[in-house]
Scaffold this active site. Structure first.
Site, PDB file in Angstrom:
ATOM      1  N   HIS A 184       0.873  -1.174   0.000  1.00 30.60           N
ATOM      2  CA  HIS A 184       0.000   0.000   0.000  1.00 30.60           C
ATOM      3  C   HIS A 184       0.901   1.212   0.000  1.00 30.60           C
ATOM      4  CE1 HIS A 184      -3.514   2.493   0.671  1.00 30.60           C
ATOM      5  NE2 HIS A 184      -2.686   3.233   1.382  1.00 30.60           N
ATOM      6  N   CYS A 185       0.720   2.068  -0.982  1.00 32.75           N
ATOM      7  CA  CYS A 185       1.623   3.207  -1.136  1.00 32.75           C
ATOM      8  C   CYS A 185       0.926   4.478  -0.646  1.00 32.75           C
ATOM      9  CB  CYS A 185       2.035   3.355  -2.610  1.00 32.75           C
ATOM     10  SG  CYS A 185       3.248   4.644  -2.855  1.00 32.75           S
ATOM     11  N   VAL A 186       1.431   5.062   0.462  1.00 29.90           N
ATOM     12  CA  VAL A 186       0.792   6.273   0.994  1.00 29.90           C
ATOM     13  C   VAL A 186       0.988   7.463   0.060  1.00 29.90           C
ATOM     14  CG1 VAL A 186       0.790   5.679   3.447  1.00 29.90           C
ATOM     15  CG2 VAL A 186       2.829   6.674   2.442  1.00 29.90           C
ATOM     16  N   MET A 189      -1.951   6.948  -2.246  1.00 28.37           N
ATOM     17  CA  MET A 189      -3.262   6.758  -1.630  1.00 28.37           C
ATOM     18  C   MET A 189      -3.926   5.526  -2.228  1.00 28.37           C
ATOM     19  SD  MET A 189      -5.777   9.983  -1.325  1.00 28.37           S
ATOM     20  CE  MET A 189      -7.425   9.349  -1.267  1.00 28.37           C
ATOM     21  N   ASN A 190      -3.119   4.566  -2.640  1.00 29.78           N
ATOM     22  CA  ASN A 190      -3.639   3.400  -3.348  1.00 29.78           C
ATOM     23  C   ASN A 190      -2.656   2.239  -3.172  1.00 29.78           C
ATOM     24  OD1 ASN A 190      -5.173   1.810  -5.068  1.00 29.78           O
ATOM     25  ND2 ASN A 190      -4.451   2.794  -6.951  1.00 29.78           N
TER      26      ASN A 190
END
Ligand SMILES: [Zn+2]
Ligand SMILES: [Zn+2]
Length: 409
Positions: A184-186, A189-190
């Site tokens: 999950h890549c902050v 946001m996805n």
């Protein structure tokens, strides 16, 4: 000299801090100072602050922080994405107009391309979801075979209430199961998954190219300015590193927009390039970030001597051989692994749909000689590693399975 040194040190400190905070948990940094610092930052520092707060304020500061902190750490919020886009917009807004009059027509064509490409790819990364839904679940179940090392058939996602496809993972931020879950890549946001991994790697390429190109332009322009503004006799008298740094400090201070962004790019480029290199390595190795953590756990089990291996053909008769592994998948293996403190004993039962062994009927039975203790990860096959080019095809979203007519022959 003083200003340049201070600005460089501040940007370097921010870069190192960001790197440790965001990437320190990666399995690649296990048992390294980076992981230790990451732990100090995320575990020991908050614990220390909580202890001081308990003493002085009865825990009220931490309670207040936790309310905002849980939003920052546990919710899928756009703060990091906004920070990322602002950094790009402000950096480019400062650098490009200041540099533009000095650029040749070639660079006036290339700069907009280098600037726009990351935004387009960032947009694709953010909007492309790899969620597994009731509608696509059947298709997703066929996407990858279970390797029976990291992914076993028959596991359900308790939130989504369906069987977990191989290589998928439920993301608590996105509140969905994600196909070929990477991480999950902050920043996006996805989740990075099956459908947007290609955009994600392209984004890393475009950012690295943009930063290296920006550094090249910044260096060329600042040297040009240096040559124009410093008379040749003074330049000749600039001896050694000190003279060189002094001259550059003067130029950077006189042109803070080009100079400041040049320094920022110089500090952030290693971050982007190392992250790109890490993802190219993952493609080469045929693993996702999620799986690399699982492989590291398995490696520790192998080192502890808890992993036993045998050949499938030794355990199962031909009745089980056709449905055990997916025939159209390009990589085949004959391995069955069992993780247990004790070696499997004679008479132990192995369920045909997984690697689970039933407990030994009687504990005094001798070890089954068909099972060998594993000593090295080199003896474990990763069926998702099909060689670099097939792995790359898979990331791009092209088919890697063998055609049916070849299978029938
Ligand atoms: Zn789920
Ligand atoms: Zn997610």
């Amino acid at each position: 000299m003083g200003a340049l040194k201070t600005v460089s040190l501040v940007i370097l400190a921010i870069s190192v801090f960001t790197f440790i905070a965001l990437f320190g948990r990666l399995p690649a940094f296990r048992k390294t100072p980076v992981a230790l610092l990451h732990r100090a930052l995320w575990v020991h520092l908050p614990n220390g602050i909580a202890a001081v707060d308990n003493r002085l304020f009865g825990g009220r500061v931490v309670l207040c922080w936790n309310r905002s902190g849980s939003y920052i750490l546990k919710e899928n919020h756009p703060l990091v994405l906004i920070f990322f886009v602002s950094l790009l917009v402000i950096g480019e807004g400062l650098f490009v107009p200041a540099a533009w009059p000095r650029l040749s027509s070639f660079h006036q064509f290339a700069v907009p391309v280098a600037v726009i490409l990351p935004y387009l790819l960032l947009y694709k990364c953010v909007v492309t979801k790899s969620f597994i839904t009731a509608e696509n679940h059947e298709e997703e179940m066929k996407r990858y075979p279970y390797d029976r090392v990291l992914f076993h058939p028959g596991h359900r996602c308790s939130t989504c209430d369906f069987l977990k496809p191989a290589r998928s993972k439920h993301c608590s931020f996105c509140q969905a199961c994600v196909s070929r879950h990477d991480h999950h890549c902050v920043w996006l946001m996805n989740c990075v998954g099956a459908n947007n991994c290609v955009y994600f790697v392209s984004l890393l390429v475009s950012l690295s190219v943009m930063l290296v190109y920006g550094i090249y332009l910044g260096y060329s322009l600042l040297s040009e300015i240096l040559n124009e503004s410093v008379p040749p006799q003074v330049r000749e008298s600039m001896q050694g590193w000190t003279g060189w740094i002094n001259a550059w400090s003067v130029v950077v201070a006189a042109h803070p927009r080009i100079g400041g962004v040049f320094l920022l790019m110089l500090m952030t480029a290693p971050l982007a390039i190392s992250f790109l290199a890490y993802h190219v390595y993952l493609i080469w190795a045929g693993v996702t970030t999620n799986e690399s953590a699982k492989w590291s756990d398995l490696k520790e089990d192998v080192e502890d001597g808890f992993v036993y291996k045998t050949r499938r053909s030794l355990i199962f008769d031909s009745r089980h051989s056709t449905d055990f592994y997916d025939q159209s998948w390009p990589v085949h293996t004959d391995q069955i692994l069992v993780i247990d403190e004790e070696p499997p004993t004679e008479g132990c039962l192995l369920a045909s749909d997984s690697n689970c062994i039933a407990r030994r009927p009687a504990s005094d039975l001798p070890p089954d000689p068909r099972w060998k203790r594993l000593h090295s990860m080199r003896d474990v096959d990763n069926i998702y590693d099909m060689g670099f080019w097939l792995n790359l095809r898979d990331v791009i979203g092209l088919s890697v399975r063998r055609p049916k007519d070849i299978l029938s022959t």
